[in-house]
Design a protein around this motif. Structure first.
Motif, short mmCIF file in Angstrom:
data_model
loop_
_atom_site.label_atom_id
_atom_site.label_comp_id
_atom_site.label_asym_id
_atom_site.label_seq_id
_atom_site.Cartn_x
_atom_site.Cartn_y
_atom_site.Cartn_z
N CYS A 30 45.07 27.41 43.62
CA CYS A 30 44.20 27.60 42.86
C CYS A 30 43.61 26.80 42.34
CB CYS A 30 43.59 29.09 42.69
SG CYS A 30 44.42 29.14 41.16
N ASP A 31 44.18 26.09 41.17
CA ASP A 31 43.82 24.85 40.25
C ASP A 31 43.13 23.20 41.04
OD1 ASP A 31 46.70 23.44 39.99
OD2 ASP A 31 46.66 25.81 39.18
N ASP A 32 44.02 23.26 41.99
CA ASP A 32 44.39 21.79 42.39
C ASP A 32 42.87 22.26 43.42
OD1 ASP A 32 46.77 21.70 41.33
OD2 ASP A 32 47.56 22.36 43.03
N TYR A 33 42.62 22.96 43.90
CA TYR A 33 41.47 23.17 44.60
C TYR A 33 40.32 23.03 43.86
CZ TYR A 33 44.14 25.77 48.48
OH TYR A 33 44.88 25.89 49.99
N ALA A 34 39.79 24.27 42.61
CA ALA A 34 39.21 23.75 41.50
C ALA A 34 38.84 22.22 41.21
CB ALA A 34 39.27 24.84 40.86
N LEU A 35 40.21 21.27 40.87
CA LEU A 35 39.13 20.64 40.29
C LEU A 35 39.65 19.33 41.24
CD1 LEU A 35 41.09 18.19 38.16
CD2 LEU A 35 42.64 18.47 38.63
N THR A 36 40.23 19.62 42.63
CA THR A 36 39.23 18.46 43.93
C THR A 36 37.93 19.40 43.75
OG1 THR A 36 41.41 18.95 44.82
CG2 THR A 36 39.63 18.45 45.85
N LYS A 37 37.57 20.17 43.85
CA LYS A 37 35.80 20.39 44.46
C LYS A 37 35.36 20.04 43.29
CE LYS A 37 37.11 24.38 46.67
NZ LYS A 37 36.76 26.22 46.82
N ARG A 38 35.69 19.65 42.01
CA ARG A 38 35.11 19.11 40.47
C ARG A 38 35.00 17.69 41.48
NH1 ARG A 38 36.76 16.25 36.22
NH2 ARG A 38 34.46 17.36 34.58
N ASP A 39 35.68 17.01 41.49
CA ASP A 39 35.25 15.46 41.47
C ASP A 39 35.29 15.44 42.49
OD1 ASP A 39 37.08 12.87 40.75
OD2 ASP A 39 37.66 13.13 42.47
N HIS A 62 51.21 23.57 37.20
CA HIS A 62 51.04 21.70 36.95
C HIS A 62 49.59 20.98 37.93
CE1 HIS A 62 51.50 18.00 36.98
NE2 HIS A 62 51.46 17.56 37.78
N TRP A 63 48.35 20.64 37.67
CA TRP A 63 47.46 20.16 38.23
C TRP A 63 46.86 19.06 38.89
CZ3 TRP A 63 42.24 22.85 35.88
CH2 TRP A 63 42.15 23.59 35.31
N THR A 64 47.06 19.59 40.16
CA THR A 64 46.48 17.86 41.16
C THR A 64 45.48 18.26 41.48
OG1 THR A 64 49.50 18.63 40.77
CG2 THR A 64 47.93 16.72 42.36
N LEU A 65 44.82 16.80 41.61
CA LEU A 65 44.11 16.10 42.45
C LEU A 65 44.49 15.53 43.80
CD1 LEU A 65 40.66 15.46 41.73
CD2 LEU A 65 41.37 13.22 41.23
N ALA A 66 43.68 16.58 44.77
CA ALA A 66 43.00 16.23 46.00
C ALA A 66 44.71 15.80 46.90
CB ALA A 66 42.63 14.95 46.13
N VAL A 123 26.99 15.47 41.41
CA VAL A 123 26.71 16.25 40.31
C VAL A 123 26.94 15.87 39.20
CG1 VAL A 123 27.03 18.20 39.70
CG2 VAL A 123 26.64 18.23 42.60
N PRO A 124 26.05 16.54 38.50
CA PRO A 124 26.48 15.58 36.59
C PRO A 124 26.96 16.90 36.28
CG PRO A 124 24.16 16.53 37.30
CD PRO A 124 24.90 16.55 38.25
N LYS A 125 28.02 16.07 35.81
CA LYS A 125 29.64 16.65 35.18
C LYS A 125 28.72 17.68 34.16
CE LYS A 125 33.12 12.37 34.43
NZ LYS A 125 33.92 12.21 33.75
N GLY A 126 27.84 18.10 33.56
CA GLY A 126 28.20 18.73 32.65
C GLY A 126 27.27 20.30 33.38
N ALA A 127 27.43 20.06 34.41
CA ALA A 127 26.93 21.53 35.13
C ALA A 127 27.86 22.27 35.41
CB ALA A 127 26.03 21.12 36.32
N LEU A 128 29.47 21.36 35.90
CA LEU A 128 30.43 21.98 36.41
C LEU A 128 31.15 22.18 35.30
CD1 LEU A 128 31.07 19.15 38.42
CD2 LEU A 128 30.11 21.01 39.10
#
Length: 179
Positions: free
Chosen positions: A98-107, A88-92, A114-119
């Motif tokens: 691990c997916d929650d960390y990655a999603l939170t870092k992206r956000d 289950h992917w959750t923001l912050a 940072v432009p979305k197109g670089a992530l």
């Protein structure tokens, strides 16, 4: 008797769900986490293609290095790692995997310019057989990995993975198997 049979069927169903793989593999499109599909259903705007004209150019690494290091370390410190039995992917969240960390870092990086197109979200089967999600950032010095396993931002070539699939920069629902 019917109640006992119903309970047995229910328990078998729950066990089947909990032991199901946490990823989907398709020869044509690679490997991606099931939880991402659910995340897109709950957050459709986050999974829409980028509008035409949005930059997918790599970041000038020396300009952005401090921010990447900071967001990686701060996010790693802000979430208590807890493995999930159901992806289950959750923001912050306060607790997550691990997916929650990655999603939170992206956000957080998007909020900081940072432009979305670089992530890109990336899904790996690690050398030791575990599924793992990280955030990749396209930079002028190659793709950099923001990983909850370390506060150090590192080069993609250093990732110890058997398989790797990366989310498309312009269409988040498309994943390509790199190796």
């Amino acid at each position: 008797m019917r109640t006992i049979v119903a309970v047995i069927i229910l328990l078998a169903s729950v066990d089947a769900v909990l032991s199901a793989p946490r990823h989907i593999f398709n020869q044509s499109s690679g490997l991606w986490p099931i939880g991402f599909s659910y995340y897109c259903m709950d957050n459709p705007a986050e999974c829409e293609p980028l509008p035409p004209g949005v930059s997918t150019a790599p970041l000038e690494y020396r300009e952005w290095k401090g921010l990447l290091d900071s967001v990686n370390a701060q996010t790693n410190a802000s979430i208590v790692y807890v493995p999930e039995r159901i992806d289950h992917w959750t923001l912050a969240p306060k607790r997550g995997d691990c997916d929650d960390y990655a999603l939170t870092k992206r956000d957080e990086l998007i909020k900081r310019g940072v432009p979305k197109g670089a992530l890109h979200m990336a899904f790996a089967l690690m050398a030791w057989g575990e599924p793992h999600v990280v955030l990749l950032v396209d930079t002028t010095e190659g793709q950099k990995v923001l990983d909850n396993l370390t506060d150090e931002v590192y080069d993609l070539e250093q990732m110890m993975a058997q398989r790797l699939s990366i989310q498309d920069a312009t269409h988040p629902r498309k994943w390509t198997q790199i190796f």
